[in-house]
Design an enzyme around this catalytic site. Structure first.
Site, mmCIF file in Angstrom:
data_model
loop_
_atom_site.group_PDB
_atom_site.id
_atom_site.type_symbol
_atom_site.label_atom_id
_atom_site.label_comp_id
_atom_site.label_asym_id
_atom_site.label_seq_id
_atom_site.Cartn_x
_atom_site.Cartn_y
_atom_site.Cartn_z
ATOM 1 N N SER A 123 0.836 -1.199 0.000
ATOM 2 C CA SER A 123 0.000 0.000 0.000
ATOM 3 C C SER A 123 0.867 1.243 0.000
ATOM 4 O O SER A 123 2.027 1.198 0.402
ATOM 5 C CB SER A 123 -0.930 0.006 1.207
ATOM 6 O OG SER A 123 -0.316 0.689 2.276
ATOM 7 N N LYS A 124 0.265 2.314 -0.475
ATOM 8 C CA LYS A 124 1.012 3.574 -0.525
ATOM 9 C C LYS A 124 1.367 4.051 0.872
ATOM 10 O O LYS A 124 2.424 4.593 1.100
ATOM 11 C CB LYS A 124 0.173 4.648 -1.214
ATOM 12 C CG LYS A 124 0.171 4.510 -2.704
ATOM 13 C CD LYS A 124 -0.661 5.577 -3.337
ATOM 14 C CE LYS A 124 -2.092 5.552 -2.910
ATOM 15 N NZ LYS A 124 -2.998 4.592 -3.460
ATOM 16 N N ARG A 125 0.434 3.780 1.789
ATOM 17 C CA ARG A 125 0.668 4.241 3.162
ATOM 18 C C ARG A 125 1.945 3.672 3.744
ATOM 19 O O ARG A 125 2.604 4.282 4.546
ATOM 20 C CB ARG A 125 -0.523 3.862 4.062
ATOM 21 C CG ARG A 125 -1.533 4.967 4.229
ATOM 22 C CD ARG A 125 -2.660 4.516 5.127
ATOM 23 N NE ARG A 125 -3.206 3.234 4.704
ATOM 24 C CZ ARG A 125 -3.057 2.090 5.359
ATOM 25 N NH1 ARG A 125 -2.421 2.058 6.487
ATOM 26 N NH2 ARG A 125 -3.582 0.970 4.895
#
Ligand code: GLU
Length: 486
Positions: free
Chosen positions: A246-248
């Site tokens: 995920s980007k997070r």
């Protein structure tokens, strides 16, 4: 569109860059379309204004193009289609499959908290399902805000997932979801259903985090009396720590791989193998072959782990497989950007660059390795690798460096064969092993102790440059010695 044409899509939300998960799903859709001669469509899901950023659309499209995932239609933008959803919402209200919900956010929140306390799953309590027409009209005339909820029927729902097989869910696991705002603008699931229907999507292939949306969407299709498309849910890509990519968590934008020297063909091939396999042990599979053999049946539902080492190994294969002239075209701007040389210098020295690329090809796992491994081909002002210099650039080795210089000066045809013969002759004369001469010579010529074959480097650099570098190393040793003694 012909009745049997396969039509698939990728529907990224511009809430971040294109990450490997969406890219891999795009690739599966694309391969599926290309395999069957169908159509691949791009749709930008930008209805959620708070999470969408228009500036991210172009980078997403660029990253798809870079991967070679081209589309036949689109990009369509949900935000430009707002008027198209209203009639569907109206239809659902008219047929009684949807109803207006006037509950306020605070009422809904209180209800949710109560459910949590009573350890019930928080579901809408259908307060507004049975409002009388008078009540509805009264609230509407007072401009009371409302949302439109889909009435989920009783019973259970089953669909046959192309990858996961038949799945059944009890309908009471799903609350009466809000499908549109009072002004008729759709919420996520409603927009997806209308778009997939209007765009003639035959197969929805997406991440398995969407299975619960699929049930909601099937209820919308049924309420509208529309045949749903086929659904296939592909596994999610996990990081080595088994967390979802995920980007997070700082996972990379696909374009970033390009900056780090990964070839698009290699990333394409690698991503295909995340969750799919040809059912034999082949891994290096070119695009054309993948189109030929790709089958959804061979998607493995287990979530695969992203293994960067494997990506690098494949990238190395692709580098080896790329003709030198193409590699040189890519490397040229990189060595200019690194400040090793200029565009103009390179313009008349393509053959030189081709030779360098040919020599480093076997040793490069990333395109950027061509830069980090090639500096000494462009100038002789490098510093020597300190540890190796302490061992090799010493007084005891001076006779070899000097002897080589003399022998090399006498060679008119500066070919690999002649250079090797000269070094061998010197080793014999001095009664030492060849390695004794090769190691200091390599360091003198390139500044580092690893690299392509010494004779290849020497031949490529040419006589004048080699003599200069040997001289420089001799002076370096003499100066160091002088300092040590002084
Ligand atoms: N916009 C959704 C996402 O980015 C796509 C869902 C779908 O493919 O239906 O996850």
């Amino acid at each position: 569109m012909s009745g049997s044409e396969i039509r698939v899509r990728i529907a990224p939300s511009p809430s971040g860059y294109l990450h490997v998960g969406t890219a891999r799903t795009a690739i599966f859709n694309w391969l599926f379309a290309r395999h069957y001669g169908g159509k691949f469509i791009v749709r930008i899901e930008d209805t959620d204004e708070t999470r969408s950023d228009a500036r991210l659309v172009q980078p997403i499209l660029d990253a798809l193009k870079w991967l070679g995932v081209d589309w036949d239609e689109g990009p369509y933008f949900q935000s430009e289609r707002m008027a198209r959803y209203k009639p569907y919402v109206a239809r659902l209200l008219e047929s009684g499959n949807a109803y207006r919900c006037f509950c306020t956010p605070s009422e809904l929140e209180a209800e949710r908290e109560k459910a949590m306390k009573e350890k019930r799953p928080p579901r809408y309590n259908r307060n507004c399902l049975h409002l009388s027409q008078e009540e509805i009209d009264r609230k509407l005339s007072q401009n009371a805000p409302f949302g439109v909820r889909l009435k989920i029927p009783d019973g259970a729902t089953t669909y046959d997932d192309l990858i996961l097989g038949p799945i059944t869910r009890d309908n009471n696991e799903i609350e009466d979801l809000v499908i549109a705002r009072g002004d008729g603008t759709p919420l996520y699931n409603m927009a997806v259903v209308v778009d997939d229907h209007e765009m003639g999507i035959t197969h929805v292939i997406r991440g398995n985090d969407h299975v619960s949306n699929t049930f909601k969407q099937i209820h919308i299709y049924r309420a509208l009396g529309i045949e749903p498309p086929k659904f296939g849910h592909v596994p999610l890509i996990l990081r080595p720590d088994r967390k979802k990519v995920s980007k997070r968590l700082g996972d990379k934008d696909v374009a970033e791989y390009g900056h780090e020297g990964i070839l698009p063909e290699a990333l394409f091939n690698f991503l295909c193998l995340l969750g799919w396999s040809p059912k034999d042990d082949r891994e290096f599979l070119r695009r054309e072959e993948l189109i030929r053999i790709f089958a959804l049946e061979n998607v493995n539902p287990a979530n695969p782990i992203f293994n960067e080492e494997k990506l690098l190994a494949l990238n190395k294969e692709y580098i080896k497989d790329t003709p030198d002239y193409k590699l040189a075209e890519m490397v040229a701007p990189m060595v200019v950007a690194a400040g090793y040389t200029t565009k103009y210098w390179l313009e008349t020295r393509w053959l030189y660059l081709l030779k360098i690329v040919g020599l480093l090809k076997e040793r490069s796992r990333r395109m950027t390795d061509f830069v980090s491994l090639s500096e000494y081909f462009f100038h002789g002002e490098f510093s020597y690798e300190p540890e190796a210099a302490d061992k090799q650039l010493i007084v005891a080795n001076l006779p070899y460096l000097k002897g080589l210089m003399t022998r090399f000066e006498g060679i008119s045809d500066f070919s690999k064969e002649n250079l090797e013969a000269a070094l061998n002759g010197l080793a014999e004369e001095m009664k030492v092993k060849k390695g004794q001469i090769i190691h200091p010579a390599r360091l003198a010529i390139s500044g580092i102790s690893v690299g392509p074959g010494l004779y290849d480097i020497l031949e490529t650099l040419g006589k004048a440059e080699v003599i200069m570098r040997l001289e420089r190393s001799i002076k370096y040793v003499e100066k160091k010695e002088g300092r040590n003694n002084g």
